[in-house]
Design a protein around this motif. Structure first.
Motif, PDB file in Angstrom:
ATOM      1  N   SER A   1      -3.414   7.063  -7.390  1.00 58.82           N
ATOM      2  CA  SER A   1      -2.832   5.956  -8.157  1.00 58.82           C
ATOM      3  C   SER A   1      -3.923   5.094  -8.779  1.00 58.82           C
ATOM      4  CB  SER A   1      -1.975   5.090  -7.238  1.00 58.82           C
ATOM      5  OG  SER A   1      -0.882   5.809  -6.726  1.00 58.82           O
TER       6      SER A   1
ATOM      7  N   GLN B   1       0.818  -1.222   0.000  1.00 61.56           N
ATOM      8  CA  GLN B   1       0.000   0.000   0.000  1.00 61.56           C
ATOM      9  C   GLN B   1       0.850   1.270   0.000  1.00 61.56           C
ATOM     10  OE1 GLN B   1      -3.386   0.085   2.627  1.00 61.56           O
ATOM     11  NE2 GLN B   1      -3.672   2.286   2.408  1.00 61.56           N
ATOM     12  N   SER B   2       1.962   1.241   0.699  1.00 64.51           N
ATOM     13  CA  SER B   2       2.793   2.447   0.822  1.00 64.51           C
ATOM     14  C   SER B   2       3.399   2.878  -0.509  1.00 64.51           C
ATOM     15  CB  SER B   2       3.895   2.223   1.847  1.00 64.51           C
ATOM     16  OG  SER B   2       4.767   1.207   1.387  1.00 64.51           O
TER      17      SER B   2
ATOM     18  N   TYR C   1       6.754   6.678  -6.152  1.00 66.11           N
ATOM     19  CA  TYR C   1       5.478   5.983  -5.937  1.00 66.11           C
ATOM     20  C   TYR C   1       4.939   5.523  -7.279  1.00 66.11           C
ATOM     21  CZ  TYR C   1       2.774  10.115  -7.439  1.00 66.11           C
ATOM     22  OH  TYR C   1       2.228  11.139  -8.158  1.00 66.11           O
TER      23      TYR C   1
ATOM     24  N   SER D   1      -4.710  -1.660  -2.369  1.00 64.73           N
ATOM     25  CA  SER D   1      -4.180  -2.599  -1.371  1.00 64.73           C
ATOM     26  C   SER D   1      -5.210  -3.681  -1.046  1.00 64.73           C
ATOM     27  CB  SER D   1      -3.782  -1.839  -0.102  1.00 64.73           C
ATOM     28  OG  SER D   1      -3.320  -2.741   0.870  1.00 64.73           O
TER      29      SER D   1
ATOM     30  N   ASP E   1      -4.774   4.226  -3.102  1.00 61.19           N
ATOM     31  CA  ASP E   1      -3.904   3.279  -2.394  1.00 61.19           C
ATOM     32  C   ASP E   1      -4.684   2.293  -1.536  1.00 61.19           C
ATOM     33  OD1 ASP E   1      -4.606   5.484  -0.808  1.00 61.19           O
ATOM     34  OD2 ASP E   1      -2.714   5.477   0.290  1.00 61.19           O
ATOM     35  N   THR E   2      -5.744   2.761  -0.885  1.00 61.29           N
ATOM     36  CA  THR E   2      -6.492   1.867   0.003  1.00 61.29           C
ATOM     37  C   THR E   2      -7.213   0.786  -0.794  1.00 61.29           C
ATOM     38  OG1 THR E   2      -6.817   3.740   1.478  1.00 61.29           O
ATOM     39  CG2 THR E   2      -8.168   1.800   1.872  1.00 61.29           C
TER      40      THR E   2
ATOM     41  N   TYR F   1       1.649   3.185  -3.238  1.00 66.08           N
ATOM     42  CA  TYR F   1       0.604   3.860  -4.011  1.00 66.08           C
ATOM     43  C   TYR F   1       0.161   5.140  -3.294  1.00 66.08           C
ATOM     44  CZ  TYR F   1       0.370  -0.659  -6.428  1.00 66.08           C
ATOM     45  OH  TYR F   1       0.678  -1.797  -7.141  1.00 66.08           O
ATOM     46  N   ARG F   2      -0.574   6.011  -4.017  1.00 63.96           N
ATOM     47  CA  ARG F   2      -1.106   7.261  -3.479  1.00 63.96           C
ATOM     48  C   ARG F   2      -2.613   7.297  -3.758  1.00 63.96           C
ATOM     49  NH1 ARG F   2       3.058   6.882  -1.656  1.00 63.96           N
ATOM     50  NH2 ARG F   2       4.885   8.231  -1.668  1.00 63.96           N
TER      51      ARG F   2
END
Lengths: 125, 125
Positions: free
Chosen positions: A34, A27-28, A113, A50, A46-47, A30-31
């Motif tokens: 993303s 997850q870290s 990222y 993930s 990102d959420t 991505y933004r």
């Protein structure tokens, strides 16, 4: 383009090692803006990305990279495109699946990222 | 992302029809700073890219697109990433080759040019 190739290698080594061992740690990379397109399904943020990756229906997975190419993707920032082709070994199946994956990496405070991520399995003729 | 998908479809229809019928006409899609990585070999510039494509050692070629995905590739301009997987039928071989190809398309006066082009054949396991 040696530098880009080195960054692409470092990124994909890290990405697939993390994917294959602790998917929730991706997850870290991505933004919130993303994008992932996974087998044709678009997912943003990102959420959500993930969650998608963590919920993929296989317990054990190993990525083997066959080819890795990189190019700078912008004249103004040090972003890069990375294209991977390789084999996916899923659970205890003896038949590896071919895949293609593209990333666009954007520089961000000394690291990168993932802005774009497109994944496809490649089925035979 | 419907609009991006439509542009990607229109571009790839045109690109592969042109590739398969009059390869030398592809040059107009590239610019002097465009990049092609063909099976791992980097080539820069519209003239060198066109020469490479024209000199590929097959007389007859047909691309069949299996999957097509697109994503916007920048927050500031309407550029897009296009990833294609498909089959390549070369000369009179009965065995199609699998390929993956990525383009980054940059808007330019009502049309698009190819900044990035990465092509790979996918060999089996």
């Amino acid at each position: 383009m040696a530098d880009f190739n080195a960054i692409a290698k470092q990124f994909t080594d890290f990405y697939y090692a993390t994917f294959d061992s602790k998917r929730d740690a991706l997850q870290s990379l991505y933004r919130p803006h993303s994008m992932l397109t996974w087998e044709g399904s678009p997912i943003q943020g990102d959420t959500a990305i993930s969650t998608k990756l963590v919920e993929l229906p296989f317990a054990k997975v190993v990525h083997k990279v066959t080819t890795l190419d990189a190019q700078p993707s912008s004249p103004s920032v040090a972003s890069l495109l990375v294209i991977v082709t390789g084999l996916l070994l899923v659970d205890d199946s003896p038949n590896p699946l071919q895949f293609s994956q593209v990333f666009q990496l954007i520089p961000d405070g000394g690291t990168y990222y993932v802005l774009n991520d497109i994944f496809r399995l490649n089925y035979g003729a």
